[in-house]
Scaffold this motif. Structure first.
Motif, PDB file in Angstrom:
ATOM      1  N   SER A  76       0.831  -1.220   0.000  1.00  0.00           N
ATOM      2  CA  SER A  76       0.000   0.000   0.000  1.00  0.00           C
ATOM      3  C   SER A  76       0.858   1.260   0.000  1.00  0.00           C
ATOM      4  O   SER A  76       0.331   2.361  -0.081  1.00  0.00           O
ATOM      5  CB  SER A  76      -0.908   0.016   1.226  1.00  0.00           C
ATOM      6  N   ASP A 115      -8.973   8.942  -1.162  1.00  0.00           N
ATOM      7  CA  ASP A 115      -7.814   8.477  -1.938  1.00  0.00           C
ATOM      8  C   ASP A 115      -8.153   8.122  -3.389  1.00  0.00           C
ATOM      9  O   ASP A 115      -7.652   7.136  -3.950  1.00  0.00           O
ATOM     10  CB  ASP A 115      -7.168   7.263  -1.257  1.00  0.00           C
ATOM     11  N   GLY A 160      -9.000   3.770  -4.014  1.00  0.00           N
ATOM     12  CA  GLY A 160      -9.853   4.642  -3.209  1.00  0.00           C
ATOM     13  C   GLY A 160     -11.317   4.288  -3.377  1.00  0.00           C
ATOM     14  O   GLY A 160     -11.678   3.337  -4.069  1.00  0.00           O
ATOM     15  N   GLU A 164     -15.515   6.460   1.689  1.00  0.00           N
ATOM     16  CA  GLU A 164     -14.821   6.289   2.972  1.00  0.00           C
ATOM     17  C   GLU A 164     -15.707   5.512   3.963  1.00  0.00           C
ATOM     18  O   GLU A 164     -16.826   5.928   4.275  1.00  0.00           O
ATOM     19  CB  GLU A 164     -14.504   7.672   3.568  1.00  0.00           C
ATOM     20  N   CYS A 189     -13.585   2.375   0.407  1.00  0.00           N
ATOM     21  CA  CYS A 189     -12.185   2.511   0.789  1.00  0.00           C
ATOM     22  C   CYS A 189     -12.117   2.395   2.305  1.00  0.00           C
ATOM     23  O   CYS A 189     -12.560   3.292   3.018  1.00  0.00           O
ATOM     24  CB  CYS A 189     -11.639   3.864   0.326  1.00  0.00           C
ATOM     25  N   SER A 240      -9.245   1.791   4.686  1.00  0.00           N
ATOM     26  CA  SER A 240      -8.557   1.484   3.459  1.00  0.00           C
ATOM     27  C   SER A 240      -7.563   0.328   3.642  1.00  0.00           C
ATOM     28  O   SER A 240      -6.733   0.394   4.532  1.00  0.00           O
ATOM     29  CB  SER A 240      -7.798   2.740   3.038  1.00  0.00           C
ATOM     30  N   HIS A 247      -4.654  10.507   4.164  1.00  0.00           N
ATOM     31  CA  HIS A 247      -5.636  10.210   3.122  1.00  0.00           C
ATOM     32  C   HIS A 247      -6.221  11.497   2.561  1.00  0.00           C
ATOM     33  O   HIS A 247      -6.454  12.452   3.298  1.00  0.00           O
ATOM     34  CB  HIS A 247      -6.788   9.383   3.699  1.00  0.00           C
TER      35      HIS A 247
END
Lengths: 612, 293
Positions: A70, A228, A350, A353, A373, A375, A579
Motif C-alpha cells: 500500500s 484516496d 480509493g 470512505e 475505501c 482502506s 488520506h
C-alpha cells in the motif's frame, strides 16, 4: 414502495456476500442490481484470493506485505481485519463448493503473486472471480434472498442535515430497466453500496462497461467523502486492443516480460532486481511504459509477456483461460508466441470512505468492495487482495447493517476534528455542479423532513421528474460523445505518469464535459429497456467520479504507490502520510485530509523503502 | 419522438465512413449491392477488410414505439477495424448512429454471458465473435425461442427459472467448521471432472439452440442439467444428495428428453461438452435404477 430491512445495491462478490451475511443475521434483505448477479464484473477476476492458510504463513506476514504494498497508505486496523478474517472466509467459500485448484493431497492450491512474501494466493484456475461470483449467487438462491435484477439505482434517500455526520439513509430510488418504472425502496436498517469500480472513467480499462462508479457518485452527492481517489491501479498486463486482462497468475507461474530487444527488462534495466516480473503492479506498469517511452517497446506501444517455457501441460492446467483470452481478443496463441501486453486501468484503491464495519459517516449507509475505501489497499493494491476484501468486508457490512455487534471501529469517518483542510492547491477551474442536479445531491427544498417515507417519496418524485426531463428533451448532446471525451481526458492526463499541467488540463476538460452535460438528452423515446437513459445517468456519475480522481491527483504532490507526480518524484512521508478526502458540499467538492493509521493491534508499521 | 435518424453527427476523432447509409430497411437487396456485393466474402482475406465498412442488419423491435412494433431489420455500415467483434460493431452503431439500439453487454471478455445473440443463424457470444470470421452482411438477431423484450434483448426469466429448478447450490451437510480452517479434500481428478461444467456463464445460447427446449417449455435444458452435473459429480457432496439430484434430473422433463443432437455443445462459447454431460447423467440414473421415462 418496496420495503426491506437491508438493501444491498449491486450484486457482485461484495454485494452477494453482504446479502448472505445480513440474511444470516436475521434481516429481511434484498439485492438491487442493474445487472443479473452472474453478470457482475467480479466474474472477470482471474488471479485469486490471498489468505494465510498454511504452515509457515500467518496473517501478520500478509498484513506486512499489504502495508508495504500500500506504500504505507493502508490503515492498519483495516489491513489487520482483512488478513485475520481472510482465511476463515476463504475456507467458507470452499465449504460452499468453490471449485478451487487442488494439490496432490486434495487441499486447495496456493500460488505466488506479486508483492507477497509467501505463496498465499488461493485460486481456481485463472477464473477465480467467475467461480467466486457463481458460488456466492448459489448461496443467495439457496437462502431465497430476494433479487431485483435489472433495476438501476439512481439515488439514495438521505436526510438533509447540514452536517453529513448527522444524516441518515432511509432507502434508495431505482427504476426497473425492463419497464422504466421509478420506485422507492425503503431500508429499515441500512443500505449497502456494492457497486464496484469506476473504470469506465478511463478509455483503456480492464473494467466492464457497467463499471461506472454509480455508488461512488451517489454516496458522494449524499455527503459521504470519497477517499484516496487519485490512487488508480494500472494493471501491467492488459491486451493492447481491448484492455482485456491477462492475469498476474501468468507471471506468478513464471511468465517473463521482454522488451523489443529481447531483454528481460525488469532485471536488465534494474526496475526490480529481486522480484523482477513479480514486483508490485505499479512498479511493473511504470517499467513497461518507461521501456516504451525510451523506444524499447514493441510497435512503440507494448511489451511481450512470454509463458511458452512453462510448457503446454502446466499452462493448460493452471492458465488455460489465458490462452482463450489471448486467442479471442488479440489473435495470439500463447503456446507458440509471446502475448502483447500494456498497462490498463484496472482498479480503484480509493472509494467511499468507510470504517472496518463498512459504515460511512452517514448513519445507515454502508459500502463494500471496490466502491469502498476502508482502506486496505492504500496507494497500491496487491494482486489477490481484491477478492478477500469483497468477502471479508462484504460480510462485515452485511452483518453490521443487519444490527450485529462487531465492536467499535478504530477508523474514523466524515469531516471531524482529526482532519486538516486542503488550503494550498489552486484549482484551474471551478469543479462541481453545472446544473441538471436532480438525479443526486441533497434535496435542498427548505425544511428538514425527518420522516423516512416522506424523504423517500420526495426522492422518487425528483427521480421521476429527472427521467421525464431527459426523455422529453428533443435535442442536444448525447451521452456517448461526452463519455468518450471524459475517458480520453482521463487516459491522456490522469494516467500512470502525471504532471501538474496535465492534471489541470484534465480538470478543464472534465469541466467542459459537465457543461456539455447540461444539454444532454435521451433520444430513445421508449420506457422499455432504455439503455440510452441508463447510460446517460451513468455518464453524469462518471463525470463526478472522474473529477474526484483528478482533484486527488492534483493536490497530492508526491509519488506514492500508483500515484506518480513529475514535480515531486519521492514518497513524501513528512507531508503525505494522510488520506485525501473529497466531499460534496452544496454542489462543490470540499477537500480535506485524515492521517493514515500505522498502529496495528500490537505493532506499528514503520514506513520503509519499498523495493522489490 | 421518432426513431428515424438524421444524418449522424460524427465525433471528430472517428473516421467516418464515406457513405453511412445506416438506415433503409426497405431495400435490403440494394443495400447489399452497395456494400460491395461481397455477401460470400469470408475470412480468408481478413486483411482486405481493413479500411472497409461492413454492413450489419440488426433486428429491431420495441412494443412501445409505433414504427418498431412490427419487427424489422435496420442496416448499419460499420467501419471495420482489425479485431472488431460483433459486440464492437453493434456498439459502434449504437454510439454513432442510433442510441436506441438496445442489447445487453458488460464485460466484453466472454465471462458475464450477457451478449449471446443469433448471428448469421447461429447462437454466438457477441464479444467473442470476430466480424472478420463471418459472411457479410452480418445478420444479428435476438436469441430464438425466447420472448423479445426489445431489439436484441430477450426475456431470460424462464432460463433462470430452469437453472434454479435443479437446486443449484452445494448441499453438503457434514462440513467442518470454517473457523477450524479445515477445507474439504477433493482430488485433482475430481476437480478436473467438474471443471468444464463450472465454466458455464449462463448466456443461454445452448437453451436457445435446443429443439427439445423449443417444443417442451418445461424441459430443464442443457444449461440447468450441466449445472446439476457440476454438483452431482463433485465428490464433496455425499451419496444421498447425489441421488436426490438424479431424481430431479430423471423426471419427465429432465435428461431423457435430450435427443443427443449436440446443438447445445456446438454453440457453447465456453466449449462445455454439454451433450456428454447429459449422457453421463442418463447413465448414472440407469445405474441407480431410477425410473426410466
Amino acid at each position: 414502495m418496496y420495503e426491506h430491512d437491508v438493501i444491498v445495491v449491486g450484486a457482485g462478490g461484495a454485494g452477494l456476500r453482504a446479502a448472505v451475511a445480513a440474511d444470516e443475521a436475521g434481516a429481511d434483505v434484498a439485492l438491487v442490481s442493474k445487472l443479473h448477479p452472474v453478470r457482475s464484473h467480479t466474474g472477470a477476476a482471474e488471479g485469486g484470493i490471498n489468505a494465510a492458510l498454511r504452515e509457515g504463513d500467518d496473517w501478520e506476514l500478509h498484513a506486512y506485505d499489504t502495508m508495504k504494498g500500500s506504500d504505507y497508505l493502508g490503515d492498519a486496523p483495516a489491513v489487520e481485519t482483512l488478513t485475520q478474517d481472510a482465511p476463515e472466509d476463504t475456507i467458507t467459500l470452499e465449504h460452499w463448493g468453490m471449485p478451487f485448484s487442488r494439490e496432490e493431497d486434495g487441499r486447495v492450491s496456493q500460488r505466488p503473486f506479486g508483492g507477497l512474501s509467501f505463496p498465499r494466493t488461493t485460486y481456481a484456475g485463472a477464473e477465480t472471480g467467475h467461480h467466486l461470483l457463481h458460488v456466492m449467487y448459489e448461496q443467495v438462491v439457496k437462502r431465497g434472498i430476494q433479487v431485483y435484477d435489472e433495476w438501476y439505482v439512481m439515488d439514495l434517500a438521505t436526510t438533509d442535515e447540514d452536517d453529513p455526520n448527522d444524516r441518515e439513509c432511509h432507502g434508495i430510488v431505482a427504476y426497473d430497466v425492463q419497464s422504466g418504472n421509478v420506485e422507492g425502496f425503503k431500508a429499515n436498517d441500512g443500505v449497502v453500496l456494492a457497486t464496484g469500480g469506476p473504470g469506465q472513467a478511463f478509455d483503456h480499462t480492464t473494467n466492464a462497461v457497467s463499471c461506472t462508479g454509480d455508488g461512488h457518485a451517489m454516496a458522494y452527492r449524499a455527503g459521504a467523502p470519497l477517499e484516496d481517489m487519485e490512487f488508480i491501479q494500472f494493471h501491467p498486463t492488459s491486451l493492447p486492443s481491448t484492455g482485456v486482462l491477462i492475469s498476474e497468475g501468468v507471471r506468478g507461474e513464471g511468465g517473463i516480460l521482454y522488451n523489443n530487444e529481447g531483454e528481460r527488462f525488469m532485471f536488465e534495466h534494474g526496475y526490480a532486481n529481486n522480484d523482477g516480473e513479480l514486483a508490485s503492479r505499479d512498479v511493473v506498469a511504470r517499467a513497461e511504459l518507461t521501456e516504451v517511452q525510451e523506444g524499447r517497446g514493441v510497435n512503440d506501444e507494448y511489451v511481450h509477456l512470454d509463458m511458452r517455457h512453462l510448457g503446454e501441460e502446466r499452462i493448460l492446467d493452471r492458465l488455460e483461460n489465458i490462452l482463450h483470452l489471448a486467442e479471442d481478443f488479440e489473435g495470439v496463441d500463447g503456446l507458440v508466441e509471446p502475448m502483447p501486453v500494456k498497462p490498463g486501468q484496472h482498479y480503484a484503491m480509493g472509494g467511499i470512505e468507510v470504517d472496518e464495519n463498512g459504515q460511512t459517516c452517514i448513519n445507515g449507509l454502508y459500502a463494500a468492495g471496490e466502491c469502498a475505501c476502508v482502506s486496505v489497499h492504500g496507494g497500491n493494491r496487491l494482486g489477490g487482495n481484491a477478492l478477500p476484501e469483497l468477502i471479508v468486508f462484504g460480510k462485515r457490512a452485511g452483518y453490521h447493517a443487519a444490527g450485529k455487534d462487531l465492536g467499535d471501529p478504530e477508523i474514523k469517518t466524515g469531516y471531524g476534528d482529526d482532519v486538516e483542510d486542503e488550503t494550498e492547491t489552486e484549482l484551474p477551474v471551478q469543479p462541481g455542479t453545472a446544473g441538471l442536479d436532480s438525479s443526486g445531491g441533497v434535496a435542498a427544498d427548505g425544511g428538514v423532513t425527518a420522516d423516512a417515507e416522506g424523504i423517500l417519496e420526495r426522492k422518487v418524485e425528483n427521480a421521476r421528474e429527472h427521467v421525464d426531463y431527459l426523455m422529453e428533451k428533443d435535442d442536444g448532446v448525447q451521452h456517448a460523445e461526452i463519455r468518450q471525451k471524459l475517458q480520453n481526458a482521463m487516459t491522456d492526463y490522469v494516467n500512470v505518469f502525471r504532471t501538474e499541467e496535465g492534471v489541470k488540463k484534465a480538470l478543464r476538460l472534465i469541466r467542459e464535459c459537465r457543461e456539455e452535460y447540461q444539454d444532454v438528452y435521451v433520444d430513445d423515446p421508449s420506457r422499455t429497456f432504455n439503455t440510452d437513459l441508463q447510460q446517460t445517468i451513468e455518464t453524469r456519475n462518471l463525470i463526478d467520479v472522474a473529477e474526484t480522481i483528478a482533484l486527488g491527483a492534483l493536490v497530492r504532490n508526491e509519488f506514492r504507490g500508483a500515484h506518480w507526480r513529475q514535480e515531486n518524484q519521492i514518497r513524501d512521508d513528512e507531508n503525505w502520510l494522510k488520506h485525501t478526502l473529497i466531499s460534496w458540499e452544496d454542489g462543490e467538492p470540499k477537500i480535506f485530509y485524515r492521517p493514515v493509521i500505522l498502529e496495528g493491534q500490537d505493532k506499528t508499521y514503520e514506513p520503509k523503502e519499498r523495493s522489490y | 419522438m421518432s426513431t428515424q435518424q438524421q444524418e449522424p453527427e460524427q465525433p471528430e476523432s472517428q473516421e467516418a465512413p464515406e457513405d453511412p447509409e445506416m438506415r433503409g430497411a426497405e431495400s435490403p437487396v440494394d443495400e447489399r449491392e452497395k456494400a460491395g456485393g461481397d455477401i460470400d466474402q469470408t475470412t480468408a482475406d481478413r486483411s482486405e477488410l481493413e479500411g472497409e465498412t461492413i454492413l450489419i442488419k440488426v433486428f429491431r423491435y420495441d412494443p412501445e414505439v409505433a414504427d418498431k412494433q412490427e419487427p424489422r431489420f435496420d442496416e448499419f455500415h460499420v467501419p471495420f477495424e482489425k479485431g472488431m467483434t460483433v459486440l464492437d460493431a453493434v456498439m459502434y452503431a449504437r454510439d454513432n448512429y442510433d442510441s436506441s439500439l438496445t442489447f445487453r453487454h458488460s464485460c466484453r471478455q466472454a465471462v458475464c454471458g450477457s451478449d449471446a445473440f443469433f448471428v448469421n443463424g447461429k447462437q454466438r457470444l457477441g464479444c467473442k465473435t470476430q466480424m472478420a470470421d463471418l459472411e457479410h452482411p452480418v445478420r444479428i438477431e435476438p436469441l430464438p425461442h425466447q420472448e423479445v423484450v426489445k431489439d436484441l434483448v430477450v426475456d431470460m426469466d424462464h432460463f433462470y427459472d430452469q437453472m434454479h429448478t435443479v437446486e443449484p447450490y452445494f448441499q453438503s451437510e457434514d462440513t467442518p467448521d470454517a473457523s477450524d480452517l479445515e477445507e474439504q479434500r477433493q482430488s485433482r481428478e475430481n476437480r478436473e471432472k467438474v471443471k468444464m461444467s463450472t465454466r458455464c456463464i449462463w448466456c443461454g445460447a445452448c437453451m436457445s439452440s435446443c429443439n427439445i427446449a423449443a417444443g417442451d417449455n418445461e424441459y430443464l435444458g442443457p444449461a440447468a442439467i450441466n449445472k446439476a452435473y457440476r454438483f452431482a459429480m463433485d465428490d464433496r457432496e455425499d451419496a444421498d444428495i447425489k441421488e436426490h439430484r438424479l431424481r430431479i434430473l430423471e423426471q419427465e422433463h429432465g435428461v431423457w428428453r435430450c435427443q443427443t443432437q449436440f446443438s447445445c455443445t456446438e454453440v457453447c462459447p465456453k466449449d462445455i461438452p454439454l451433450t456428454e454431460h447429459i449422457q453421463e447423467l442418463k447413465r448414472e440414473a440407469v445405474k441407480k435404477n431410477l425410473k426410466f421415462w
